[in-house]
Design a protein around this motif. Structure first.
Motif, PDB file in Angstrom:
ATOM      1  N   ALA A 235       0.731  -1.242  -0.015  1.00  0.00           N
ATOM      2  CA  ALA A 235       0.070  -0.120  -0.167  1.00  0.00           C
ATOM      3  C   ALA A 235       0.907   1.229   0.000  1.00  0.00           C
ATOM      4  O   ALA A 235       0.452   2.190  -0.613  1.00  0.00           O
ATOM      5  CB  ALA A 235      -0.951   0.021   1.114  1.00  0.00           C
ATOM      6  N   ASN A 236       2.311   1.137   0.884  1.00  0.00           N
ATOM      7  CA  ASN A 236       2.914   2.378   0.699  1.00  0.00           C
ATOM      8  C   ASN A 236       3.509   2.768  -0.691  1.00  0.00           C
ATOM      9  O   ASN A 236       3.239   3.952  -0.984  1.00  0.00           O
ATOM     10  CB  ASN A 236       3.882   2.236   1.795  1.00  0.00           C
ATOM     11  CG  ASN A 236       3.724   2.202   3.331  1.00  0.00           C
ATOM     12  OD1 ASN A 236       2.382   2.847   3.583  1.00  0.00           O
ATOM     13  ND2 ASN A 236       4.256   1.772   4.144  1.00  0.00           N
ATOM     14  N   VAL A 237       3.995   1.687  -1.077  1.00  0.00           N
ATOM     15  CA  VAL A 237       4.303   1.670  -2.593  1.00  0.00           C
ATOM     16  C   VAL A 237       3.306   2.276  -3.527  1.00  0.00           C
ATOM     17  O   VAL A 237       3.688   3.236  -4.405  1.00  0.00           O
ATOM     18  CB  VAL A 237       5.001   0.544  -3.270  1.00  0.00           C
ATOM     19  CG1 VAL A 237       5.485   0.851  -4.517  1.00  0.00           C
ATOM     20  CG2 VAL A 237       6.250   0.287  -2.295  1.00  0.00           C
ATOM     21  N   ALA A 238       2.097   1.739  -3.471  1.00  0.00           N
ATOM     22  CA  ALA A 238       0.958   2.074  -4.451  1.00  0.00           C
ATOM     23  C   ALA A 238       0.643   3.459  -4.115  1.00  0.00           C
ATOM     24  O   ALA A 238       0.349   4.425  -5.066  1.00  0.00           O
ATOM     25  CB  ALA A 238       0.031   1.273  -4.232  1.00  0.00           C
ATOM     26  N   THR A 239       0.775   3.912  -2.941  1.00  0.00           N
ATOM     27  CA  THR A 239       0.429   5.522  -2.616  1.00  0.00           C
ATOM     28  C   THR A 239       1.478   6.393  -3.337  1.00  0.00           C
ATOM     29  O   THR A 239       1.184   7.181  -3.941  1.00  0.00           O
ATOM     30  CB  THR A 239       0.371   5.692  -1.024  1.00  0.00           C
ATOM     31  OG1 THR A 239      -0.836   4.736  -0.702  1.00  0.00           O
ATOM     32  CG2 THR A 239       0.222   7.021  -0.994  1.00  0.00           C
ATOM     33  N   PHE A 240       2.508   6.022  -3.156  1.00  0.00           N
ATOM     34  CA  PHE A 240       3.641   6.847  -3.787  1.00  0.00           C
ATOM     35  C   PHE A 240       3.670   7.084  -5.166  1.00  0.00           C
ATOM     36  O   PHE A 240       3.563   7.954  -5.945  1.00  0.00           O
ATOM     37  CB  PHE A 240       5.238   6.322  -3.260  1.00  0.00           C
ATOM     38  CG  PHE A 240       6.367   6.722  -4.180  1.00  0.00           C
ATOM     39  CD1 PHE A 240       6.678   8.196  -4.055  1.00  0.00           C
ATOM     40  CD2 PHE A 240       6.756   6.100  -5.154  1.00  0.00           C
ATOM     41  CE1 PHE A 240       7.712   8.776  -4.567  1.00  0.00           C
ATOM     42  CE2 PHE A 240       7.798   6.767  -5.920  1.00  0.00           C
ATOM     43  CZ  PHE A 240       8.556   8.087  -5.729  1.00  0.00           C
ATOM     44  N   MET A 241       3.476   5.614  -5.866  1.00  0.00           N
ATOM     45  CA  MET A 241       3.160   5.681  -7.483  1.00  0.00           C
ATOM     46  C   MET A 241       2.185   6.367  -7.944  1.00  0.00           C
ATOM     47  O   MET A 241       2.249   6.852  -9.073  1.00  0.00           O
ATOM     48  CB  MET A 241       3.265   4.091  -7.802  1.00  0.00           C
ATOM     49  CG  MET A 241       4.373   3.241  -7.538  1.00  0.00           C
ATOM     50  SD  MET A 241       5.925   3.927  -8.170  1.00  0.00           S
ATOM     51  CE  MET A 241       5.984   2.712  -9.790  1.00  0.00           C
ATOM     52  N   ALA A 242       1.231   6.531  -6.994  1.00  0.00           N
ATOM     53  CA  ALA A 242      -0.047   7.134  -7.573  1.00  0.00           C
ATOM     54  C   ALA A 242       0.013   8.712  -7.457  1.00  0.00           C
ATOM     55  O   ALA A 242      -0.882   9.468  -7.834  1.00  0.00           O
ATOM     56  CB  ALA A 242      -1.281   6.546  -6.743  1.00  0.00           C
ATOM     57  N   SER A 243       0.970   9.106  -6.475  1.00  0.00           N
ATOM     58  CA  SER A 243       1.183  10.371  -6.348  1.00  0.00           C
ATOM     59  C   SER A 243       1.888  11.237  -7.264  1.00  0.00           C
ATOM     60  O   SER A 243       2.601  10.804  -7.998  1.00  0.00           O
ATOM     61  CB  SER A 243       1.960  10.593  -4.806  1.00  0.00           C
ATOM     62  OG  SER A 243       3.095  10.496  -4.953  1.00  0.00           O
ATOM     63  N   ASP A 244       1.999  12.433  -6.985  1.00  0.00           N
ATOM     64  CA  ASP A 244       2.650  13.415  -7.915  1.00  0.00           C
ATOM     65  C   ASP A 244       4.083  13.244  -7.553  1.00  0.00           C
ATOM     66  O   ASP A 244       4.885  13.735  -8.617  1.00  0.00           O
ATOM     67  CB  ASP A 244       2.402  14.959  -7.830  1.00  0.00           C
ATOM     68  CG  ASP A 244       0.918  15.139  -8.503  1.00  0.00           C
ATOM     69  OD1 ASP A 244       0.459  14.274  -9.080  1.00  0.00           O
ATOM     70  OD2 ASP A 244       0.421  16.045  -7.932  1.00  0.00           O
ATOM     71  N   GLN A 245       4.687  12.802  -6.485  1.00  0.00           N
ATOM     72  CA  GLN A 245       5.902  12.593  -6.241  1.00  0.00           C
ATOM     73  C   GLN A 245       6.574  11.626  -7.290  1.00  0.00           C
ATOM     74  O   GLN A 245       7.766  11.326  -7.303  1.00  0.00           O
ATOM     75  CB  GLN A 245       6.316  12.100  -4.844  1.00  0.00           C
ATOM     76  CG  GLN A 245       5.771  13.423  -3.806  1.00  0.00           C
ATOM     77  CD  GLN A 245       6.319  13.055  -2.422  1.00  0.00           C
ATOM     78  OE1 GLN A 245       6.994  11.885  -2.040  1.00  0.00           O
ATOM     79  NE2 GLN A 245       6.150  13.674  -1.478  1.00  0.00           N
ATOM     80  N   ALA A 246       5.875  10.817  -7.804  1.00  0.00           N
ATOM     81  CA  ALA A 246       6.271   9.572  -8.899  1.00  0.00           C
ATOM     82  C   ALA A 246       6.248  10.203 -10.141  1.00  0.00           C
ATOM     83  O   ALA A 246       6.016   9.281 -11.224  1.00  0.00           O
ATOM     84  CB  ALA A 246       5.646   8.420  -8.517  1.00  0.00           C
ATOM     85  N   ASN A 247       5.917  11.516 -10.424  1.00  0.00           N
ATOM     86  CA  ASN A 247       5.578  11.950 -11.891  1.00  0.00           C
ATOM     87  C   ASN A 247       6.481  11.670 -12.918  1.00  0.00           C
ATOM     88  O   ASN A 247       6.201  11.520 -14.005  1.00  0.00           O
ATOM     89  CB  ASN A 247       5.433  13.497 -11.833  1.00  0.00           C
ATOM     90  CG  ASN A 247       4.082  13.783 -11.548  1.00  0.00           C
ATOM     91  OD1 ASN A 247       2.953  12.982 -11.443  1.00  0.00           O
ATOM     92  ND2 ASN A 247       4.033  15.041 -11.115  1.00  0.00           N
ATOM     93  N   ALA A 248       7.800  11.299 -12.688  1.00  0.00           N
ATOM     94  CA  ALA A 248       8.633  10.769 -13.783  1.00  0.00           C
ATOM     95  C   ALA A 248       8.811   9.349 -14.010  1.00  0.00           C
ATOM     96  O   ALA A 248       9.724   8.650 -14.802  1.00  0.00           O
ATOM     97  CB  ALA A 248      10.147  11.170 -13.106  1.00  0.00           C
ATOM     98  N   MET A 249       7.769   8.613 -13.152  1.00  0.00           N
ATOM     99  CA  MET A 249       7.634   7.062 -13.460  1.00  0.00           C
ATOM    100  C   MET A 249       6.434   6.591 -14.179  1.00  0.00           C
ATOM    101  O   MET A 249       5.298   7.137 -13.803  1.00  0.00           O
ATOM    102  CB  MET A 249       7.729   6.486 -11.964  1.00  0.00           C
ATOM    103  CG  MET A 249       9.016   6.893 -11.057  1.00  0.00           C
ATOM    104  SD  MET A 249       8.924   6.113  -9.557  1.00  0.00           S
ATOM    105  CE  MET A 249       9.362   4.313  -9.926  1.00  0.00           C
ATOM    106  N   THR A 250       6.805   5.848 -15.318  1.00  0.00           N
ATOM    107  CA  THR A 250       5.708   5.261 -16.037  1.00  0.00           C
ATOM    108  C   THR A 250       6.459   4.144 -16.898  1.00  0.00           C
ATOM    109  O   THR A 250       7.714   3.909 -17.044  1.00  0.00           O
ATOM    110  CB  THR A 250       4.991   6.152 -16.916  1.00  0.00           C
ATOM    111  OG1 THR A 250       3.957   5.627 -17.632  1.00  0.00           O
ATOM    112  CG2 THR A 250       5.944   6.741 -18.229  1.00  0.00           C
ATOM    113  N   ALA A 251       5.615   3.203 -17.386  1.00  0.00           N
ATOM    114  CA  ALA A 251       6.194   2.140 -17.941  1.00  0.00           C
ATOM    115  C   ALA A 251       7.186   1.077 -17.324  1.00  0.00           C
ATOM    116  O   ALA A 251       7.937   0.613 -17.625  1.00  0.00           O
ATOM    117  CB  ALA A 251       6.713   2.412 -19.429  1.00  0.00           C
TER     118      ALA A 251
END
Length: 263
Positions: A235-251
């Motif tokens: 859940a912690n990782v999912a929350t980070f990935m869903a947030s704007d803090q992970a904006n450079a992460m895709t694919a």
């Protein structure tokens, strides 16, 4: 809060994984829309979230039903204005599809998880992506497991399905990136808190004359951290990935293997 003013749809929210993600998203400020097939489990999760003072809605949805998925997505947008996060955490729990060698499977049992998982993820990600394209923002999150990457006996069609979900996630990222939409996957090792893993360990324990604890300890010994991930970790990782803090992460596929996969 990481997800303040975000609207998150979680399919399979009545399960252990979906419920954990829903609670984590809500704590970080998201308005969560819980979708699933079992009213009692959805109600239990929703009551916990509401008791914490967070916004939550529930809907009985079969994530394999195209019309139901589309209708629900339209309802969320009408009610909340947008779909900012979409997560598919459904689980195919049909007996006889996992833990059996491929050569011992019927065609139907082999194909069932492939058809069901990929149909569901296609429908839910398409529904989210179409709405996100109009607002030119959003995050699609998928969840898989070790058999998508690692040679795993007894995985049957489940590993094939999860590998397909990861490929779908990368394809979505390529198509949606220019529109400001991210698509990411979380690949987790076994989570002992979930029913499917507990049942799997019980089955292995019975077959080998061990206890469930001994089976789990042997699995934990294969990881660099000497433990397995928890629902909180996921859940912690999912929350980070869903947030704007992970904006450079895709694919990308996040590695939650506790070091079983080291790359």
């Amino acid at each position: 809060m990481l997800l303040e003013k975000k609207n998150a749809v979680i399919y399979g929210a009545g399960g252990a994984v979906g419920g954990a993600l829903a609670r984590a998203f809500a704590r970080e400020g998201a308005r969560v829309f819980l979708a699933g097939r079992t009213r009692s489990s959805l109600d239990a999760t929703a009551e916990e979230i509401a008791a914490a003072g967070c916004q939550v809605e529930i809907a009985l949805i079969d994530a394999l039903d195209e019309r139901a998925v589309e209708s629900h997505a339209n309802a969320v947008v009408r009610d909340a204005g947008s779909i900012d996060i979409s997560v598919n955490a459904i689980r195919i729990a049909e007996p006889g599809i996992y833990g059996i060698p491929v050569v011992g499977l019927s065609l139907e049992k082999f194909a069932l998880p492939i058809t069901a998982y990929l149909r569901s993820h296609f429908l839910t990600t398409r529904a989210a992506a179409q709405r996100m394209s109009e607002q030119r923002s959003g995050v699609v999150i998928t969840i898989t497991g070790m058999p998508a990457q690692v040679a795993t006996p007894g995985a049957g069609g489940v590993g094939v399905a999860w590998a397909g979900i990861e490929a779908l996630t990368r394809g979505l990222a390529a198509e949606l990136g220019p529109l400001g939409i991210r698509a990411v996957c979380l690949r987790s090792n076994a989570i002992p808190e979930t029913t499917v893993i507990r049942e799997g360990y019980d089955h292995r324990a019975k077959a080998t004359g061990q206890t469930r604890e001994e089976v789990q300890a042997a699995v934990e010994a294969t990881t660099l951290l000497r433990r397995l991930p928890t629902l909180v970790d996921l859940a912690n990782v999912a929350t980070f990935m869903a947030s704007d803090q992970a904006n450079a992460m895709t694919a990308t596929v996040a590695n939650l293997s506790c070091g079983f996969l080291a790359y």
